[in-house]
Motif scaffolding. Structure first.
Motif, PDB file in Angstrom:
ATOM      1  N   LEU A  10       0.833  -1.205   0.000  1.00 56.35           N
ATOM      2  CA  LEU A  10       0.000   0.000   0.000  1.00 56.35           C
ATOM      3  C   LEU A  10       0.864   1.250   0.000  1.00 56.35           C
ATOM      4  O   LEU A  10       0.552   2.233  -0.683  1.00 56.35           O
ATOM      5  N   ASN A  51       0.915   4.108  -2.871  1.00 57.18           N
ATOM      6  CA  ASN A  51       0.680   5.506  -2.504  1.00 57.18           C
ATOM      7  C   ASN A  51       1.782   6.403  -3.058  1.00 57.18           C
ATOM      8  O   ASN A  51       1.528   7.500  -3.570  1.00 57.18           O
ATOM      9  N   CYS A  52       3.032   5.946  -2.975  1.00 53.60           N
ATOM     10  CA  CYS A  52       4.151   6.731  -3.502  1.00 53.60           C
ATOM     11  C   CYS A  52       4.052   6.881  -5.013  1.00 53.60           C
ATOM     12  O   CYS A  52       4.315   7.959  -5.564  1.00 53.60           O
ATOM     13  N   LEU A 106       1.348   9.457  -5.661  1.00 54.39           N
ATOM     14  CA  LEU A 106       1.822  10.800  -5.344  1.00 54.39           C
ATOM     15  C   LEU A 106       2.784  11.323  -6.410  1.00 54.39           C
ATOM     16  O   LEU A 106       2.860  12.535  -6.648  1.00 54.39           O
ATOM     17  N   ARG A 146      -0.505   7.012 -11.366  1.00 53.95           N
ATOM     18  CA  ARG A 146      -1.690   6.387 -10.777  1.00 53.95           C
ATOM     19  C   ARG A 146      -2.045   5.073 -11.468  1.00 53.95           C
ATOM     20  O   ARG A 146      -2.522   4.132 -10.830  1.00 53.95           O
ATOM     21  N   ALA A 193       0.177   2.535 -10.035  1.00 54.34           N
ATOM     22  CA  ALA A 193      -0.250   2.217  -8.674  1.00 54.34           C
ATOM     23  C   ALA A 193      -1.453   1.274  -8.692  1.00 54.34           C
ATOM     24  O   ALA A 193      -1.500   0.297  -7.936  1.00 54.34           O
ATOM     25  N   ALA A 231      -8.233   1.188  -0.039  1.00 54.39           N
ATOM     26  CA  ALA A 231      -7.133   1.973  -0.592  1.00 54.39           C
ATOM     27  C   ALA A 231      -7.030   1.770  -2.096  1.00 54.39           C
ATOM     28  O   ALA A 231      -6.782   2.724  -2.847  1.00 54.39           O
ATOM     29  N   VAL A 240      -7.267   4.687  -4.989  1.00 53.12           N
ATOM     30  CA  VAL A 240      -6.261   4.919  -6.017  1.00 53.12           C
ATOM     31  C   VAL A 240      -6.887   4.865  -7.401  1.00 53.12           C
ATOM     32  O   VAL A 240      -6.521   5.626  -8.304  1.00 53.12           O
TER      33      VAL A 240
END
Length: 244
Positions: free
Chosen positions: A180, A184-185, A188, A192, A195, A221, A225
């Protein structure tokens, strides 16, 4: 240094992970030669200690050369005054993080991550004695890296947190919090799609290889995303109390 002989490498592993000055000769023998006759096991240990010394210092001569490996009637260990392991260095770097300013913190975290080079004892995983050492080292590394992976932008640069998360996934591809954090990194950093694909692939592998479903936290989560608009990242460094 090359440690081509398996029993020399295994002795080094036991000494490096067993603590400084705490391993008795019997503990080492019970780990490496549990089914060997007592006299033969003592002889094996003595020979292997000598071979390890010669690997570290090809010109080793007892009484004249530095004693990188300490061996006496009761204990065997690495000399803490002369030998420092990667694990020692990781622990030392970790203790410096709380008092570091932003730039120092990034440098310390990067150095820590550089020292994690993959699964510990990967080539010895099928030895009966390695499981305990591997789990202990992985657990300690995880306790140090996960806070770095989970704090992008607030405490660490996104790329630093991403590298920490990637190192953790390298140790355990089914470490859900690390996965996760890595997703997330990526999000960010504007990736995306990558991710979302990472989380989708993780859920697929979890069901296929372990026959389990991801946790509810993971599913929430992953949905976020997949649906949230791309985040805006504040490139300005947060204020740092250590430099105030």
């Amino acid at each position: 240094l090359p440690f081509d002989k398996m029993r020399v490498r295994t002795l080094l592993v036991v000494l490096a992970t067993g603590g400084r000055g705490t391993l008795t000769r019997d503990m080492v023998i019970d780990t490496l030669w549990p089914d060997t006759d007592a006299d033969a096991a003592i002889n094996n240990l003595n020979q292997t200690v000598f071979q390890l010394r010669r690997c570290i210092d090809p010109n080793y001569r007892g009484g004249d050369s530095p004693e990188y490996v300490i061996s006496n009637a009761d204990h065997v260990g690495l000399n803490p005054d002369l030998v420092r392991t990667d694990l020692d260095e990781i622990r030392a770097l970790h203790t410096r993080l709380p008092g570091a300013d932003w730039h120092q913190r990034q440098a310390l975290a990067r150095r820590t991550i550089d020292l994690v080079r993959g699964e510990f004892l990967a080539d010895l995983r099928y030895e009966d004695w390695t499981g305990v050492q591997q789990l202990a080292v992985h657990r300690e590394i995880r306790d140090i890296l996960l806070p770095i992976a989970a704090a992008p932008t607030s405490m660490f640069d996104v790329d630093v947190s991403e590298r920490a998360a990637g190192a953790l996934v390298g140790l355990d591809p089914f470490d859900e919090p690390a996965m996760l954090a890595l997703a997330n990194c990526l999000a960010l950093g504007g990736r995306r799609v990558a991710a979302r694909n990472l989380l989708t692939d993780y859920a697929r592998r979890l069901r296929a290889e372990i026959d389990e479903d991801p946790s509810q936290e993971f599913q929430s989560a992953a949905a976020e995303v997949g649906t949230t608009s791309q985040p805006t990242i504040d490139r300005q460094r947060p204020s740092d109390p250590a430099r105030a």
